[in-house]
Design an enzyme around this catalytic site. Structure first.
Site, mmCIF file in Angstrom:
data_model
loop_
_atom_site.group_PDB
_atom_site.id
_atom_site.type_symbol
_atom_site.label_atom_id
_atom_site.label_comp_id
_atom_site.label_asym_id
_atom_site.label_seq_id
_atom_site.Cartn_x
_atom_site.Cartn_y
_atom_site.Cartn_z
ATOM 1 N N TYR A 15 45.294 63.170 -0.670
ATOM 2 C CA TYR A 15 45.847 61.823 -0.484
ATOM 3 C C TYR A 15 45.459 61.221 0.862
ATOM 4 C CZ TYR A 15 49.042 63.046 -4.359
ATOM 5 O OH TYR A 15 49.597 63.430 -5.554
ATOM 6 N N ILE B 216 58.942 62.616 -9.446
ATOM 7 C CA ILE B 216 58.567 62.121 -8.112
ATOM 8 C C ILE B 216 57.996 60.704 -8.226
ATOM 9 C CG2 ILE B 216 58.303 64.262 -6.840
ATOM 10 C CD1 ILE B 216 55.326 64.233 -7.625
ATOM 11 N N LYS C 124 56.876 57.051 -7.179
ATOM 12 C CA LYS C 124 56.333 56.568 -5.914
ATOM 13 C C LYS C 124 56.776 55.127 -5.689
ATOM 14 C CE LYS C 124 52.016 55.310 -8.253
ATOM 15 N NZ LYS C 124 50.585 55.579 -8.380
ATOM 16 N N SER C 125 57.080 54.801 -4.457
ATOM 17 C CA SER C 125 57.395 53.423 -4.092
ATOM 18 C C SER C 125 57.348 53.293 -2.584
ATOM 19 C CB SER C 125 58.782 53.013 -4.601
ATOM 20 O OG SER C 125 59.046 51.666 -4.239
ATOM 21 N N ARG D 262 63.464 49.442 -4.427
ATOM 22 C CA ARG D 262 63.037 50.223 -5.581
ATOM 23 C C ARG D 262 63.342 51.711 -5.372
ATOM 24 N NH1 ARG D 262 59.246 48.992 -9.243
ATOM 25 N NH2 ARG D 262 60.252 46.966 -9.077
ATOM 26 N N ASN E 153 65.546 53.979 -7.849
ATOM 27 C CA ASN E 153 65.028 55.214 -8.432
ATOM 28 C C ASN E 153 65.970 56.395 -8.193
ATOM 29 O OD1 ASN E 153 62.734 53.886 -9.339
ATOM 30 N ND2 ASN E 153 61.432 54.600 -7.668
#
Length: 283
Positions: free
Chosen positions: A58, A237, A239-240, A245, A249
Site C-alpha cells: 500500500y 475492514i 475503508k474510509s 462514514r 461503519n
C-alpha cells in the site's frame, strides 16, 4: 484525546488460533497515502477504532505508524495488521520484509502478518509460510495468516508445515459470499476476514434490497451489509477517510438482522466467478 468508550468497547473480539484475539471490525487503509492515512487513523481512534489494516504494497505504513503514535492510544490497545507481497516470498525474504515494515510503522511487532497473495505459479508460498512461522516464534508477529488464498493453497501449508493460518483475508460481501472458503475456514479454525466488505467499486449499496432493509432498520445500506458480516462471524475492514462514514461503519453492534433479512442478503450472491482472481492479484 476525546474517548468514546461506548463505541470502542462495543466492538467484539474474535479468538484466533494463535491465542490472541482480533476486533471484529477495523479500518482498511488502501489506497490512502501517508498523509491521508495518518489523519484517518487519528480520526478513527477518536471514534473508537482499535484495529487497522495496512500492507507493504500500500505504500502507507509510515503514515499508519504516525497515525498510531498521534492517536494517543497505547500500543497494546491497537491491533495492527500488515501484509508482505510477492517481492518478499521465498528464501527468507520475509524477514527483511517484516523488519522494514516494522521500521516504517515504528513498532516492535505486528498483531497479524499476512502473505498478501499465494502467487502459486512461483511455488514459493510454502517456504514463505515457514519463514512466517519463524517470525511468529520470534515475537515480531503475534499471529500469522494469509490473504487471497484458496482452500487448496492452505491445505499445502498445513500439510507441509503443520501450522494452520490464523486468518484468511479475502474479498467478501453479500454479492461475493465465498461460501466454500468460509466453510473451509470454519472447519479448520481459520477466521475469515473480509476486504471490500461493502462491495468495493460495485453497485451493491445501490441494490433496492439494501434500500428496503435500511429503511426497515433505520440504518444506512452500508450498515446493513456490515451487520451481515458481523452476524456471519466474519471480521470486516471497511475503508474510509471520512470520519462520519467511519462512525457509521462502527455503529453496527446495537441492532440485529432477523433470519429473513439474512436470507434476503444471501440472495444477492452474484455467483462463484465474481470478484478478483486470487491466484494472480489481491487487495
Amino acid at each position: 484525546m476525546t474517548e468514546n468508550p461506548s463505541l470502542s468497547t462495543a466492538v467484539p473480539a474474535i479468538a484466533l488460533n494463535s491465542g490472541t484475539t482480533i476486533p471484529q471490525l477495523g479500518l482498511g487503509t488502501w489506497p490512502l497515502d501517508d498523509a491521508e492515512v495518518e489523519r484517518a487513523i487519528v480520526a478513527a481512534a477518536e471514534i473508537g477504532y482499535r484495529h487497522v489494516d495496512t500492507a507493504a504494497k500500500y505504500g502507507n505504513e509510515t503514515g499508519v505508524g504516525r497515525g498510531l503514535q498521534a492517536s494517543g492510544i497505547a500500543r497494546e490497545d491497537w491491533f495492527v495488521t500488515t501484509k508482505l507481497d510477492g517481492g518478499y516470498q521465498g528464501d527468507d525474504r520475509a524477514i527483511a520484509g517484516l523488519d522494514a515494515s516494522l521500521q516504517r510503522l515504528g513498532l516492535d511487532y505486528v498483531d497479524l502478518l499476512l502473505i498478501h497473495w499465494p502467487l502459486p505459479a512461483r511455488d514459493q508460498y510454502v517456504s514463505t509460510w515457514q519463514t512466517f512461522i519463524a517470525l511468529q516464534q520470534s515475537g515480531r508477529a503475534r499471529a500469522i495468516g494469509v490473504s487471497n488464498f484458496k482452500p487448496a493453497h492452505i491445505d499445502r501449508l498445513i500439510a507441509e508445515t503443520g501450522v494452520t493460518p490464523a486468518i484468511n483475508q479475502i474479498e467478501l460481501s453479500p454479492a461475493i459470499p465465498r461460501l466454500e472458503q468460509r466453510a473451509y475456514g470454519a472447519a479448520h479454525g481459520i477466521v475469515t476476514e473480509s476486504w471490500s466488505p461493502i462491495g468495493g467499486s460495485g453497485d451493491l449499496l445501490a441494490s433496492p434490497v439494501l434500500a428496503s432493509l435500511a429503511d426497515k432498520h433505520g440504518r444506512t445500506p452500508g450498515q446493513i451489509v456490515l451487520r451481515w458480516h458481523v452476524q456471519n462471524g466474519l471480521v470486516a475492514i471497511p475503508k474510509s477517510r471520512n470520519p462520519q462514514r467511519m462512525a457509521e461503519n462502527l455503529a453496527v453492534f446495537d441492532f440485529e438482522l432477523d433470519a429473513d433479512d439474512l436470507a434476503t442478503l444471501d440472495g444477492l450472491d452474484q455467483g462463484p466467478d465474481a470478484g478478483v482472481d486470487s491466484d494472480h492479484t489481491g487487495h
